[in-house]
Motif scaffolding. Structure first.
Motif, PDB file in Angstrom:
ATOM      1  N   ALA A   1       0.824  -1.205   0.000  1.00 39.76           N
ATOM      2  CA  ALA A   1       0.000   0.000   0.000  1.00 39.76           C
ATOM      3  C   ALA A   1       0.860   1.257   0.000  1.00 39.76           C
ATOM      4  O   ALA A   1       0.537   2.253  -0.665  1.00 39.76           O
ATOM      5  CB  ALA A   1      -0.929  -0.004   1.209  1.00 39.76           C
ATOM      6  N   GLU A   2       1.973   1.238   0.748  1.00 39.19           N
ATOM      7  CA  GLU A   2       2.858   2.402   0.800  1.00 39.19           C
ATOM      8  C   GLU A   2       3.426   2.719  -0.584  1.00 39.19           C
ATOM      9  O   GLU A   2       3.469   3.878  -1.004  1.00 39.19           O
ATOM     10  CB  GLU A   2       3.992   2.158   1.797  1.00 39.19           C
ATOM     11  CG  GLU A   2       3.602   2.322   3.253  1.00 39.19           C
ATOM     12  CD  GLU A   2       3.359   3.770   3.637  1.00 39.19           C
ATOM     13  OE1 GLU A   2       3.867   4.680   2.947  1.00 39.19           O
ATOM     14  OE2 GLU A   2       2.649   3.998   4.627  1.00 39.19           O
ATOM     15  N   THR A   3       3.876   1.695  -1.280  1.00 40.59           N
ATOM     16  CA  THR A   3       4.443   1.925  -2.604  1.00 40.59           C
ATOM     17  C   THR A   3       3.380   2.404  -3.580  1.00 40.59           C
ATOM     18  O   THR A   3       3.620   3.316  -4.392  1.00 40.59           O
ATOM     19  CB  THR A   3       5.110   0.644  -3.119  1.00 40.59           C
ATOM     20  OG1 THR A   3       6.064   0.197  -2.150  1.00 40.59           O
ATOM     21  CG2 THR A   3       5.816   0.887  -4.438  1.00 40.59           C
ATOM     22  N   HIS A   4       2.192   1.816  -3.509  1.00 37.56           N
ATOM     23  CA  HIS A   4       1.073   2.254  -4.342  1.00 37.56           C
ATOM     24  C   HIS A   4       0.784   3.733  -4.102  1.00 37.56           C
ATOM     25  O   HIS A   4       0.633   4.523  -5.048  1.00 37.56           O
ATOM     26  CB  HIS A   4      -0.149   1.391  -4.007  1.00 37.56           C
ATOM     27  CG  HIS A   4      -1.359   1.672  -4.837  1.00 37.56           C
ATOM     28  ND1 HIS A   4      -2.505   0.934  -4.722  1.00 37.56           N
ATOM     29  CD2 HIS A   4      -1.630   2.611  -5.793  1.00 37.56           C
ATOM     30  CE1 HIS A   4      -3.422   1.395  -5.558  1.00 37.56           C
ATOM     31  NE2 HIS A   4      -2.905   2.414  -6.211  1.00 37.56           N
ATOM     32  N   LEU A   5       0.728   4.131  -2.834  1.00 38.55           N
ATOM     33  CA  LEU A   5       0.424   5.520  -2.490  1.00 38.55           C
ATOM     34  C   LEU A   5       1.480   6.474  -3.048  1.00 38.55           C
ATOM     35  O   LEU A   5       1.160   7.559  -3.553  1.00 38.55           O
ATOM     36  CB  LEU A   5       0.312   5.671  -0.972  1.00 38.55           C
ATOM     37  CG  LEU A   5       0.034   7.075  -0.434  1.00 38.55           C
ATOM     38  CD1 LEU A   5      -1.281   7.629  -0.986  1.00 38.55           C
ATOM     39  CD2 LEU A   5      -0.002   7.062   1.097  1.00 38.55           C
TER      40      LEU A   5
ATOM     41  N   GLY B   1       6.376  -2.586  -7.476  1.00 41.10           N
ATOM     42  CA  GLY B   1       5.531  -1.390  -7.432  1.00 41.10           C
ATOM     43  C   GLY B   1       4.346  -1.533  -6.494  1.00 41.10           C
ATOM     44  O   GLY B   1       3.366  -0.785  -6.590  1.00 41.10           O
ATOM     45  N   GLY B   2       4.446  -2.497  -5.555  1.00 40.91           N
ATOM     46  CA  GLY B   2       3.354  -2.681  -4.600  1.00 40.91           C
ATOM     47  C   GLY B   2       2.071  -3.109  -5.302  1.00 40.91           C
ATOM     48  O   GLY B   2       2.079  -3.917  -6.230  1.00 40.91           O
ATOM     49  N   SER B   3       0.968  -2.532  -4.889  1.00 38.57           N
ATOM     50  CA  SER B   3      -0.338  -2.919  -5.442  1.00 38.57           C
ATOM     51  C   SER B   3      -0.757  -2.055  -6.626  1.00 38.57           C
ATOM     52  O   SER B   3      -1.887  -2.158  -7.109  1.00 38.57           O
ATOM     53  CB  SER B   3      -1.403  -2.853  -4.341  1.00 38.57           C
ATOM     54  OG  SER B   3      -1.355  -1.613  -3.649  1.00 38.57           O
ATOM     55  N   PHE B   4       0.169  -1.214  -7.124  1.00 35.43           N
ATOM     56  CA  PHE B   4      -0.173  -0.254  -8.172  1.00 35.43           C
ATOM     57  C   PHE B   4      -0.696  -0.934  -9.438  1.00 35.43           C
ATOM     58  O   PHE B   4      -1.725  -0.523  -9.999  1.00 35.43           O
ATOM     59  CB  PHE B   4       1.039   0.605  -8.515  1.00 35.43           C
ATOM     60  CG  PHE B   4       0.806   1.564  -9.647  1.00 35.43           C
ATOM     61  CD1 PHE B   4       0.181   2.782  -9.426  1.00 35.43           C
ATOM     62  CD2 PHE B   4       1.198   1.247 -10.943  1.00 35.43           C
ATOM     63  CE1 PHE B   4      -0.053   3.670 -10.470  1.00 35.43           C
ATOM     64  CE2 PHE B   4       0.973   2.132 -11.993  1.00 35.43           C
ATOM     65  CZ  PHE B   4       0.342   3.337 -11.750  1.00 35.43           C
TER      66      PHE B   4
END
Length: 334
Positions: free
Chosen positions: A195-199, A225-228
Motif C-alpha cells: 500500500a505504501e508503494t502504491h500511495l 511497485g506494490g499494489s499499483f
C-alpha cells in the motif's frame, strides 16, 4: 549477452559507531560469529546473519543463484528521517562509508547505493554528490518522510538533482503504519508495504511529479511497485469520473507507466505477467530482497520459469534493463 543483475538487495554492517546519545537508535546485538540482531532501543527489530555484511557469503549465494551483480542498498530502518538534519547527515555518512567497505572485496559485482538525509533536500544532494564521487552508483530513498510524500517540493528538488547528475533512484517502502490489526502475521509487511508503494506512485502521478521532472530520471520502485499494477484500472476510472478530485495530472495515469521501473520480486508468474502487461517488459528489473526471509530464493526463478516470456524478454528482465538503469556495460561473450 546481459549480465544477471539483482537490483534489490540490502546490507547491514557488523557494527558501527554510536549514532546518537538517545536510547531509541538502531544498534546491533552480536549473538554469535555469524548471527546478530538489529535492535531499536531495547526492542528486537530483525534477526540477521553474516550474509548481511560478509562479501564472501554474498558472493557464494550469488554463485548458487547464477547472479552476476547485486545492487547493495541500505536497510530502511537506518534511514533516520525522523532525526534532525545534522543527525541524519551523520548517520548517512557512517553507513555510506561502511557500505563501500562491504562492497570493496568485489567492486565489479557488488554495486553500492547510498542513503541520504532526505528530511533536508540540500544536505541530501550534498551527500549524494559525495557518495557518487566515492564509488556509490545510485541512491535508495524511503517512500516518504513523515507526512511528506514524493510530491513534496523538497523531495522533488532532490529527484531533479538525481536526474541532473545521472544517479538512479531506488524507492523502498518503510515506516509503515502500525495498529492492533496490523501487528499480526507480519501484516505491516504483507499489506502495508504494497500500500505504501502504491500511495507513493499515486503521489508521483497525481502530484504532478512526472509532469515536472525530466524523463531522464531513472527511478525504480521495490516489490513490483506494490499494489499499483493491480489497481491502475481503478485509478484510471477515478481520473476520468472524478476530474474535480483525481484528474489533476496532465495526462491519464496509464500514460505514466513508462516513466518508472519496478523490480520483479512478486513471487508467482501470474503477478509477473500482470506487471509485464501493465508497465511493460522494458520497465521491470530482477529483484530479490536478498538476504531477508521474505525475499525470493533462488533469485530470479519466477522470471526464468515464466513460460509467457520469450528468451529475449527474460534476458531483459534478468539483466539487460538493469544494465541501462545502472549504466553498466553489457557482459562480453567469450
Amino acid at each position: 549477452m546481459s549480465q544477471v543483475i539483482d537490483v534489490h538487495t540490502h546490507y547491514v554492517p557488523r557494527g558501527w559507531p554510536a549514532l546518537s546519545d538517545k536510547d531509541d537508535v538502531p544498534w546491533l546485538r552480536i549473538d554469535s560469529e555469524r548471527e546478530a540482531t538489529i535492535m531499536v532501543g531495547s526492542k528486537e527489530f530483525r534477526r540477521i546473519a553474516d550474509d548481511c555484511w560478509d562479501a564472501r557469503v554474498r558472493l557464494a549465494d550469488m554463485g548458487g543463484d547464477s547472479v552476476d551483480v547485486q545492487v547493495v542498498s541500505p536497510t530502511p530502518v537506518f534511514f533516520s528521517y525522523d532525526r534532525t538534519p545534522a543527525e541524519g547527515m551523520k548517520i548517512a555518512k557512517i553507513f555510506n562509508d561502511v557500505a563501500l567497505e562491504i562492497c570493496d572485496p568485489a567492486r565489479h559485482r557488488l554495486v553500492p547505493f547510498c542513503q541520504v538525509p532526505l528530511q533536508d533536500p540540500e544536505l541530501a544532494c550534498e551527500e549524494l554528490d559525495r557518495c557518487l564521487a566515492a564509488g556509490h552508483r545510485g541512491v535508495e530513498i524511503g517512500n516518504h518522510v513523515g507526512d511528506r510524500d514524493l510530491d513534496d517540493s523538497g523531495i522533488v528538488m532532490f529527484l531533479q538533482h538525481c536526474a541532473q547528475v545521472g544517479a538512479p533512484v531506488f524507492v523502498h517502502p518503510w515506516d509503515m503504519p502500525t495498529s492492533p490489526r496490523l501487528n499480526r502475521w507480519m501484516s505491516q509487511w504483507l499489506t502495508g508495504m504494497p500500500a505504501e508503494t502504491h500511495l507513493s506512485l499515486l503521489a508521483m502521478i497525481l502530484g504532478g511529479v512526472f509532469d515536472r521532472l525530466p524523463e531522464t530520471l531513472k527511478i525504480c520502485f521495490a516489490h513490483g511497485g506494490g499494489s499499483f499494477a493491480f489497481w491502475l484500472g481503478r485509478l484510471e476510472n477515478a481520473w476520468y469520473e472524478r476530474q474535480d478530485l483525481v484528474g489533476v495530472s496532465e495526462k491519464p495515469p496509464s500514460q505514466y507507466t513508462g516513466r518508472f521501473s519496478v523490480d520483479s520480486v512478486v513471487f508467482n508468474p501470474a503477478s509477473l505477467r500482470l506487471l509485464v502487461d501493465v508497465v511493460g517488459v522494458e520497465n521491470i528489473m530482477l529483484g530479490s530482497d536478498y538476504p531477508y526471509p521474505l525475499g525470493e530464493r533462488p533469485v530470479g526463478q519466477v522470471v526464468r520459469q515464466a513460460e509467457f516470456l520469450s528468451d529475449t524478454d527474460k534476458e531483459r528482465l534478468l539483466g539487460g534493463n538493469a544494465e541501462s538503469f545502472l549504466s553498466l556495460p553489457a557482459r562480453q561473450e567469450v
